[in-house]
Motif scaffolding. Sequence first.
Motif, PDB file in Angstrom:
ATOM      1  N   LYS A 123     -15.137   2.033   1.001  1.00 11.68           N
ATOM      2  CA  LYS A 123     -14.105   2.596   1.878  1.00 11.68           C
ATOM      3  C   LYS A 123     -14.728   3.459   2.973  1.00 11.68           C
ATOM      4  CE  LYS A 123     -10.234   1.027   0.259  1.00 11.68           C
ATOM      5  NZ  LYS A 123      -9.416   0.118   1.060  1.00 11.68           N
ATOM      6  N   ALA A 124     -15.744   4.239   2.632  1.00  8.06           N
ATOM      7  CA  ALA A 124     -16.401   5.097   3.634  1.00  8.06           C
ATOM      8  C   ALA A 124     -17.019   4.244   4.739  1.00  8.06           C
ATOM      9  CB  ALA A 124     -17.467   5.975   2.968  1.00  8.06           C
ATOM     10  N   ILE A 125     -17.651   3.172   4.359  1.00  8.01           N
ATOM     11  CA  ILE A 125     -18.263   2.282   5.350  1.00  8.01           C
ATOM     12  C   ILE A 125     -17.187   1.621   6.205  1.00  8.01           C
ATOM     13  CG2 ILE A 125     -19.584   0.138   5.615  1.00  8.01           C
ATOM     14  CD1 ILE A 125     -21.236   1.080   3.109  1.00  8.01           C
ATOM     15  N   LYS A 126     -16.129   1.127   5.576  1.00  2.68           N
ATOM     16  CA  LYS A 126     -15.056   0.475   6.337  1.00  2.68           C
ATOM     17  C   LYS A 126     -14.369   1.459   7.296  1.00  2.68           C
ATOM     18  CE  LYS A 126     -12.576  -2.837   4.531  1.00  2.68           C
ATOM     19  NZ  LYS A 126     -11.687  -3.627   3.659  1.00  2.68           N
ATOM     20  N   LYS A 127     -14.090   2.669   6.825  1.00  2.00           N
ATOM     21  CA  LYS A 127     -13.459   3.683   7.687  1.00  2.00           C
ATOM     22  C   LYS A 127     -14.371   4.030   8.859  1.00  2.00           C
ATOM     23  CE  LYS A 127      -9.677   4.496   5.251  1.00  2.00           C
ATOM     24  NZ  LYS A 127      -8.361   4.141   5.767  1.00  2.00           N
ATOM     25  N   SER A 128     -15.677   3.992   8.645  1.00  2.00           N
ATOM     26  CA  SER A 128     -16.631   4.300   9.708  1.00  2.00           C
ATOM     27  C   SER A 128     -16.627   3.235  10.790  1.00  2.00           C
ATOM     28  CB  SER A 128     -18.041   4.436   9.129  1.00  2.00           C
ATOM     29  OG  SER A 128     -18.115   5.502   8.219  1.00  2.00           O
ATOM     30  N   PHE A 129     -16.653   1.982  10.391  1.00  2.00           N
ATOM     31  CA  PHE A 129     -16.724   0.898  11.378  1.00  2.00           C
ATOM     32  C   PHE A 129     -15.432   0.738  12.172  1.00  2.00           C
ATOM     33  CE2 PHE A 129     -20.638  -0.573   9.219  1.00  2.00           C
ATOM     34  CZ  PHE A 129     -21.434  -0.682  10.351  1.00  2.00           C
ATOM     35  N   VAL A 130     -14.326   1.295  11.675  1.00  2.00           N
ATOM     36  CA  VAL A 130     -13.087   1.292  12.451  1.00  2.00           C
ATOM     37  C   VAL A 130     -13.282   2.032  13.780  1.00  2.00           C
ATOM     38  CG1 VAL A 130     -10.731   2.262  12.471  1.00  2.00           C
ATOM     39  CG2 VAL A 130     -11.548   1.023  10.477  1.00  2.00           C
ATOM     40  N   LYS A 131     -14.248   2.938  13.809  1.00  2.00           N
ATOM     41  CA  LYS A 131     -14.520   3.757  14.996  1.00  2.00           C
ATOM     42  C   LYS A 131     -15.270   2.976  16.082  1.00  2.00           C
ATOM     43  CE  LYS A 131     -13.224   7.305  12.496  1.00  2.00           C
ATOM     44  NZ  LYS A 131     -11.814   7.492  12.386  1.00  2.00           N
ATOM     45  N   ASN A 132     -15.527   1.693  15.845  1.00  2.00           N
ATOM     46  CA  ASN A 132     -16.240   0.856  16.809  1.00  2.00           C
ATOM     47  C   ASN A 132     -17.634   1.397  17.107  1.00  2.00           C
ATOM     48  OD1 ASN A 132     -16.435  -1.450  18.362  1.00  2.00           O
ATOM     49  ND2 ASN A 132     -15.656  -0.442  20.198  1.00  2.00           N
ATOM     50  N   ILE A 133     -18.370   1.657  16.044  1.00  2.00           N
ATOM     51  CA  ILE A 133     -19.724   2.191  16.156  1.00  2.00           C
ATOM     52  C   ILE A 133     -20.729   1.099  15.784  1.00  2.00           C
ATOM     53  CG2 ILE A 133     -19.179   4.636  15.856  1.00  2.00           C
ATOM     54  CD1 ILE A 133     -20.296   2.762  12.869  1.00  2.00           C
ATOM     55  N   ASN A 134     -22.013   1.390  15.976  1.00  2.00           N
ATOM     56  CA  ASN A 134     -23.056   0.406  15.707  1.00  2.00           C
ATOM     57  C   ASN A 134     -23.794   0.628  14.395  1.00  2.00           C
ATOM     58  OD1 ASN A 134     -22.657  -0.965  18.130  1.00  2.00           O
ATOM     59  ND2 ASN A 134     -24.017   0.425  19.227  1.00  2.00           N
ATOM     60  N   ARG A 135     -23.587   1.810  13.789  1.00  2.00           N
ATOM     61  CA  ARG A 135     -24.374   2.103  12.598  1.00  2.00           C
ATOM     62  C   ARG A 135     -23.675   3.160  11.755  1.00  2.00           C
ATOM     63  NH1 ARG A 135     -30.145   4.990  11.486  1.00  2.00           N
ATOM     64  NH2 ARG A 135     -29.246   6.805  12.460  1.00  2.00           N
ATOM     65  N   VAL A 136     -23.781   2.987  10.441  1.00  2.00           N
ATOM     66  CA  VAL A 136     -23.367   4.002   9.471  1.00  2.00           C
ATOM     67  C   VAL A 136     -24.629   4.350   8.695  1.00  2.00           C
ATOM     68  CG1 VAL A 136     -21.909   4.543   7.493  1.00  2.00           C
ATOM     69  CG2 VAL A 136     -21.077   2.971   9.250  1.00  2.00           C
ATOM     70  N   TRP A 137     -24.873   5.647   8.527  1.00  2.00           N
ATOM     71  CA  TRP A 137     -26.071   6.043   7.791  1.00  2.00           C
ATOM     72  C   TRP A 137     -25.754   7.176   6.828  1.00  2.00           C
ATOM     73  CZ3 TRP A 137     -28.540  10.843   8.186  1.00  2.00           C
ATOM     74  CH2 TRP A 137     -28.139  11.665   9.245  1.00  2.00           C
ATOM     75  N   VAL A 138     -26.666   7.349   5.887  1.00  2.00           N
ATOM     76  CA  VAL A 138     -26.514   8.347   4.833  1.00  2.00           C
ATOM     77  C   VAL A 138     -27.906   8.681   4.322  1.00  2.00           C
ATOM     78  CG1 VAL A 138     -26.317   6.614   2.983  1.00  2.00           C
ATOM     79  CG2 VAL A 138     -25.209   8.828   2.688  1.00  2.00           C
ATOM     80  N   HIS A 139     -28.027   9.815   3.689  1.00  2.00           N
ATOM     81  CA  HIS A 139     -29.260  10.043   2.938  1.00  2.00           C
ATOM     82  C   HIS A 139     -28.894  10.456   1.524  1.00  2.00           C
ATOM     83  CE1 HIS A 139     -29.257  14.484   2.961  1.00  2.00           C
ATOM     84  NE2 HIS A 139     -28.943  14.423   4.235  1.00  2.00           N
ATOM     85  N   THR A 140     -29.746  10.072   0.609  1.00  2.00           N
ATOM     86  CA  THR A 140     -29.572  10.399  -0.795  1.00  2.00           C
ATOM     87  C   THR A 140     -30.939  10.799  -1.329  1.00  2.00           C
ATOM     88  OG1 THR A 140     -28.637   9.618  -2.907  1.00  2.00           O
ATOM     89  CG2 THR A 140     -29.929   8.027  -1.645  1.00  2.00           C
ATOM     90  N   CYS A 141     -30.937  11.492  -2.442  1.00  2.00           N
ATOM     91  CA  CYS A 141     -32.222  11.920  -2.986  1.00  2.00           C
ATOM     92  C   CYS A 141     -32.253  11.748  -4.496  1.00  2.00           C
ATOM     93  CB  CYS A 141     -32.528  13.370  -2.581  1.00  2.00           C
ATOM     94  SG  CYS A 141     -31.586  14.595  -3.487  1.00  2.00           S
ATOM     95  N   SER A 142     -33.415  11.983  -5.053  1.00  2.00           N
ATOM     96  CA  SER A 142     -33.628  11.783  -6.488  1.00  2.00           C
ATOM     97  C   SER A 142     -32.821  12.769  -7.349  1.00  2.00           C
ATOM     98  CB  SER A 142     -35.114  11.855  -6.822  1.00  2.00           C
ATOM     99  OG  SER A 142     -35.705  13.027  -6.302  1.00  2.00           O
ATOM    100  N   LEU A 143     -32.200  13.771  -6.735  1.00  2.00           N
ATOM    101  CA  LEU A 143     -31.349  14.706  -7.486  1.00  2.00           C
ATOM    102  C   LEU A 143     -29.896  14.236  -7.564  1.00  2.00           C
ATOM    103  CD1 LEU A 143     -32.679  18.087  -6.046  1.00  2.00           C
ATOM    104  CD2 LEU A 143     -33.258  17.030  -8.235  1.00  2.00           C
ATOM    105  N   ASP A 144     -29.545  13.244  -6.735  1.00  2.00           N
ATOM    106  CA  ASP A 144     -28.171  12.745  -6.730  1.00  2.00           C
ATOM    107  C   ASP A 144     -27.904  11.927  -7.992  1.00  2.00           C
ATOM    108  OD1 ASP A 144     -27.430  14.004  -4.377  1.00  2.00           O
ATOM    109  OD2 ASP A 144     -27.987  12.301  -3.107  1.00  2.00           O
ATOM    110  N   HIS A 145     -26.675  11.464  -8.143  1.00  2.00           N
ATOM    111  CA  HIS A 145     -26.300  10.672  -9.311  1.00  2.00           C
ATOM    112  C   HIS A 145     -27.280   9.525  -9.491  1.00  2.00           C
ATOM    113  CE1 HIS A 145     -23.989   7.925 -11.855  1.00  2.00           C
ATOM    114  NE2 HIS A 145     -23.330   8.999 -12.268  1.00  2.00           N
TER     115      HIS A 145
END
Length: 167
Positions: A123-145
């Motif tokens: 859903k986060a990715i789909k909601k992002s692309f509704v904005k007519n953008i070229n890229r969705v990005w995120v960072h995660t680390c070894s402390l996350d789930h």
Amino acid sequence: MKQEVKRNYLEINSLQDLKESKLLSEDYSLELLDPINFQLNKFFYKNIGKSHNWVDRLVWTEKQWIEYASNPKVETYVLKAKGKFAGYFELILHFEANEVEIAYLGLLAEYQNKKLGSHLLSKAIKKSFVKNINRVWVHTCSLDHKNALNNYIDRGMKIFKTEIIKI
């Protein structure tokens, strides 16, 4: 003693690359937080983040929380299970770069390990692309789930940068 943490940056450049995870139950709903309620951003950040060393915002004043949540470039979406809070994600719109950052995404402990994270990320990715953008990005680390990195990759995101940080 400082702890080494591996941080991965991931991106997806097209909605066509999304390997969507569908929700199997009608018991869940996703809504844009409107009107803005910084207390909910703070609630999710503290309650989800306590297990994953989310600490940078713990020192924020109420004014800082209000300013952040009220920023027109920030959107907060809330996942509910039968009307109860289950999780959330925050999107930061970077229109000047034509991209959206998934700033935070997570589920409260009692809703983890039920495949809801896959749905929430889709859903986060789909909601992002509704904005007519070229890229969705995120960072995660070894402390996350423990499933976070695999979830991002399974949804079609690709690692574009990896670093080791000391905290």
